[in-house]
Design a protein around this motif. Structure first.
Motif, PDB file in Angstrom:
ATOM      1  N   PRO A 136     -25.807  23.775  30.160  1.00 33.73           N
ATOM      2  CA  PRO A 136     -24.535  23.157  29.779  1.00 33.73           C
ATOM      3  C   PRO A 136     -23.427  24.175  29.543  1.00 33.73           C
ATOM      4  CG  PRO A 136     -26.232  22.758  28.128  1.00 33.73           C
ATOM      5  CD  PRO A 136     -26.891  23.424  29.251  1.00 33.73           C
ATOM      6  N   ALA A 148     -23.635  18.300  33.234  1.00 37.16           N
ATOM      7  CA  ALA A 148     -24.605  19.396  33.129  1.00 37.16           C
ATOM      8  C   ALA A 148     -25.921  18.877  32.563  1.00 37.16           C
ATOM      9  CB  ALA A 148     -24.052  20.504  32.243  1.00 37.16           C
ATOM     10  N   TYR A 149     -25.833  18.112  31.455  1.00 35.54           N
ATOM     11  CA  TYR A 149     -27.071  17.574  30.885  1.00 35.54           C
ATOM     12  C   TYR A 149     -27.712  16.594  31.859  1.00 35.54           C
ATOM     13  CZ  TYR A 149     -26.518  19.751  26.340  1.00 35.54           C
ATOM     14  OH  TYR A 149     -26.439  20.657  25.340  1.00 35.54           O
ATOM     15  N   GLN A 174     -22.139  13.812  24.131  1.00 33.73           N
ATOM     16  CA  GLN A 174     -21.115  14.717  24.660  1.00 33.73           C
ATOM     17  C   GLN A 174     -19.805  13.990  24.949  1.00 33.73           C
ATOM     18  OE1 GLN A 174     -21.686  17.877  24.674  1.00 33.73           O
ATOM     19  NE2 GLN A 174     -23.794  17.519  24.050  1.00 33.73           N
ATOM     20  N   TYR A 183     -22.228  25.546  33.004  1.00 38.96           N
ATOM     21  CA  TYR A 183     -21.509  24.576  33.826  1.00 38.96           C
ATOM     22  C   TYR A 183     -20.143  24.279  33.224  1.00 38.96           C
ATOM     23  CZ  TYR A 183     -25.755  23.447  36.444  1.00 38.96           C
ATOM     24  OH  TYR A 183     -26.855  23.497  37.236  1.00 38.96           O
ATOM     25  N   GLU A 184     -20.071  24.286  31.877  1.00 38.08           N
ATOM     26  CA  GLU A 184     -18.785  23.976  31.266  1.00 38.08           C
ATOM     27  C   GLU A 184     -17.813  25.140  31.426  1.00 38.08           C
ATOM     28  OE1 GLU A 184     -18.839  23.053  27.117  1.00 38.08           O
ATOM     29  OE2 GLU A 184     -16.685  22.715  27.092  1.00 38.08           O
ATOM     30  N   ALA A 220     -27.225  14.471  26.380  1.00 40.75           N
ATOM     31  CA  ALA A 220     -26.005  14.023  27.046  1.00 40.75           C
ATOM     32  C   ALA A 220     -25.321  12.903  26.276  1.00 40.75           C
ATOM     33  CB  ALA A 220     -26.320  13.553  28.463  1.00 40.75           C
ATOM     34  N   ARG A 243     -19.848  18.737  30.652  1.00 44.34           N
ATOM     35  CA  ARG A 243     -21.071  18.892  29.859  1.00 44.34           C
ATOM     36  C   ARG A 243     -22.015  17.722  30.090  1.00 44.34           C
ATOM     37  NH1 ARG A 243     -21.195  23.165  26.439  1.00 44.34           N
ATOM     38  NH2 ARG A 243     -23.036  22.883  25.182  1.00 44.34           N
TER      39      ARG A 243
END
Lengths: 110, 505
Positions: B227, B321-322, B313, B230-231, B310, B318
């Motif tokens: 996460p 990503a999860y 979020q 990716y963020e 997830a 994010r």
């Protein structure tokens, strides 16, 4: 061929296991990114030592190809490449926030 | 010379990688850089397509292997990177003076991904994984003016270098036990050594190697970096990270497990002879080690970790990503069935996952560009402002949940069918529960886009982001999401051809 060296494979494996364990400990406890990457180097060197030891003490498997020795050479090369990239990134981190403590890089959370 | 023929596509790609880098010193024209990169990728894909139908063949003294399985993943990597180039071309996150380096790194990354799919030797696999990893570290921190991007690349390099060190230590132990590094050689070793005579060190070694590969596919507990990276990384880069290295990691993992540790039982060879369809063949992973339990635990844990985290979020990147962690868990289901049907399902899922996930990230990137953020509040009321983006995003999200008639549904269907086919009902139930959990956070985004009033004012001066060309490409991503949900036969025919390594031919 092994003059002056111990002929006991176990000793080498024990040493490499110690390298690896200390490497892991370093990575987990260090508060400094450069020190942390030195821990990674220790882990890699443990693996390289394993390869050389296994290749030397287990003849007959791949003598002509020397896979173990070659692998350990590649580990050294890749460790250098990884260190170069990691240090460049650490420099950027330092320029951005005047600290290289990974625990204080906390903008990404959640 | 024969070996050189088989690596000609990656060689061409490396040539273009260097060419883009050097030409970029003089030619600043963006269209030229994008065009050259796409030309290189297209040429590579063309070379690969001309190789279809050649019998499986090893090259460079067993370091590499060329079969349809490798070919499938090579073409797939080229496709993902080409999509990545297109997504990046219109992004504001890649600074103008660094574009030639950026495209050069992307092409080199593609070379690494290709080698991950075709390596037959653990040294080659290690080199390919490192190539991909080291280039990924630099890509994650590419937007180096933003603190989050730099932080993402630091976290990536810390986790990544540790994971690869763990993997290489595992390889060294496996080498010590077996004296082999070639995957086919390992298979011969395990075939002639009785399972109860294997030392426990073998399984420690396998666990360590699995940890290293699990990091690439972000399987729990090696998923923590996902996460944050990716963020923090530029959105087009995250879009590629969530698909390309993950697919290559699965290619490597499947090849490693299936080539080195498999003894066919209702074997594929016999299956062909006796007329059982190959897709129903199953295989056993050898050794005094509880493979099914281990693989199921890893898959289930990955699903729960991704889906539960997830839920809370608010950043779309994010959430995605999860969700990509959760999807890695679904794909691991395919391996844990230990059946050819499971492998087919993974290949199908990887393919459809590429279209839905890159699409979702692309829309997130577009919204980030125009609204100045990627949080849920920036998505509220998107349908009244940018209906095309809202509708495409809804398609990608429905596909990610697995709602018929979208492609994601067929992907999940194949996976579940493989699980039920092996009578793993409890495991199937866990996966179904996870799908239901994931419904909540995907639908949260859909609800925000369609039913909530706009919350954030659109910042002034950020117009002209939806050119016709971009919209065409997004539409091109929407189409497969619907098409593969309705017509799966062509893709499945391709995949059953690709998975022929398991039939021994």
């Amino acid at each position: 061929m092994l003059a002056g060296l111990s002929t006991n494979l176990g000793l080498y494996l024990g040493l490499s296991a110690v390298f690896f364990a200390f490497g892991v400990l370093t990575v987990l406890t260090r508060k400094n990114a450069v020190g942390l990457f030195m821990g990674v180097e220790l882990m890699l060197n443990g693996a390289a030592l394993n390869f050389v030891a296994f290749q030397t003490f287990r003849p007959g498997t791949h003598d002509s190809w020397l896979h173990g020795h070659v692998f350990s050479l590649f580990i050294i090369i890749l460790a250098a490449i990884e260190a170069a990239v990691a240090l460049a990134i650490v420099l950027r981190v330092f320029a951005a926030r005047r600290t290289i403590d990974p625990d204080r890089a906390t903008e990404l959370r959640g | 010379m024969r070996s050189l023929f088989y690596v000609s596509p990656p060689l061409l790609l490396s040539f273009f990688s260097v060419f883009v880098l050097i030409a970029g010193l003089w030619i600043r024209n963006h269209a030229f850089l994008v065009g050259t990169s796409l030309l290189g990728l297209g040429g590579t894909a063309g070379l690969y397509l001309s190789m279809i139908g050649k019998p499986a063949q090893d090259a460079f003294a067993g370091m590499l292997i060329f079969d349809h399985f490798g070919l499938f993943f090579s073409v797939f990597s080229v496709l993902v990177i080409a999509l990545g180039v297109i997504v990046s071309a219109r992004s504001r996150e890649i600074k103008e003076d660094r574009r030639s380096e950026y495209y050069s790194i992307l092409l080199a990354l593609c070379t690494g991904l290709i080698f991950m799919g075709i390596s037959n030797h653990l040294l080659m696999a290690y080199l390919a994984v490192e190539t991909v990893s080291i280039l990924s570290y630099t890509l994650a921190g590419f937007n180096r003016e933003r603190n989050v991007s730099v932080e993402a690349s630091m976290k990536y390099v810390v986790y990544g270098s540790m994971a690869s060190a763990i993997m290489v230590y595992g390889i060294s132990l496996l080498f010590g036990v077996t004296g082999e590094l070639e995957m086919t050689g390992l298979r011969e070793f395990f075939a002639k050594t009785p399972a109860d005579q294997l030392p426990h060190l073998t399984w420690i070694a396998v666990l360590l190697i699995f940890a290293g590969m699990g990091y690439k596919i972000s399987a729990a507990p090696m998923h923590m970096w996902t996460p944050d990276v990716y963020e923090g990384a530029p959105t087009p880069v995250s879009a590629m990270f969530s698909v390309a290295p993950k697919a290559a990691g699965f290619a490597l993992l499947v090849r490693f497990l299936v080539t080195a540790f498999t003894q066919p039982i209702e074997g594929s060879m016999e299956a062909l002879a006796t007329g059982i369809p190959v897709s129903q063949a199953s295989f056993n992973l050898v050794g005094n080690f509880n493979w099914p339990l281990f693989l199921m635990a890893s898959s289930g844990l990955t699903m729960f970790m991704g889906n539960l985290a997830a839920l809370s979020q608010v950043s779309i990147k994010r959430i995605l990503a999860y969700s990509s962690i959760a999807h890695a868990g679904y794909m691991l289901m395919g391996i844990s069935t230990q059946s050819t049907a499971g492998i087919y399902a993974i290949l199908f899922y990887v393919m459809v996952y590429c279209f839905m996930n890159i699409g979702a990230f692309w829309i997130a990137s577009k919204v980030d560009d125009v609204m100045g953020g990627d949080h849920l509040k920036h998505f509220r009321g998107l349908v009244s402002r940018k209906p095309f983006y809202a509708i495409s995003m809804a398609v990608f999200l429905f596909s990610l949940v697995g709602i018929p008639p979208f492609a994601g549904f067929m992907g999940k269907l194949y996976l579940f069918r493989a699980v039920i086919g092996r009578e793993m009902y409890f495991f199937g139930l866990i996966a179904a529960i996870n799908s239901v959990i994931s419904l909540y956070y995907y639908m949260k985004i859909v609800k925000a886009m369609f039913f909530d009033a706009p919350e954030v004012e659109m910042p002034a001066g950020k117009t002209a982001f939806d050119s016709r060309l971009t919209m065409t490409f997004i539409a091109l991503l929407v189409i497969p999401n619907i098409m593969f949900g309705l017509f799966t036969d062509p893709l499945m025919a391709l995949i059953s051809e690709a998975a022929r390594i398991f039939t021994g031919s």
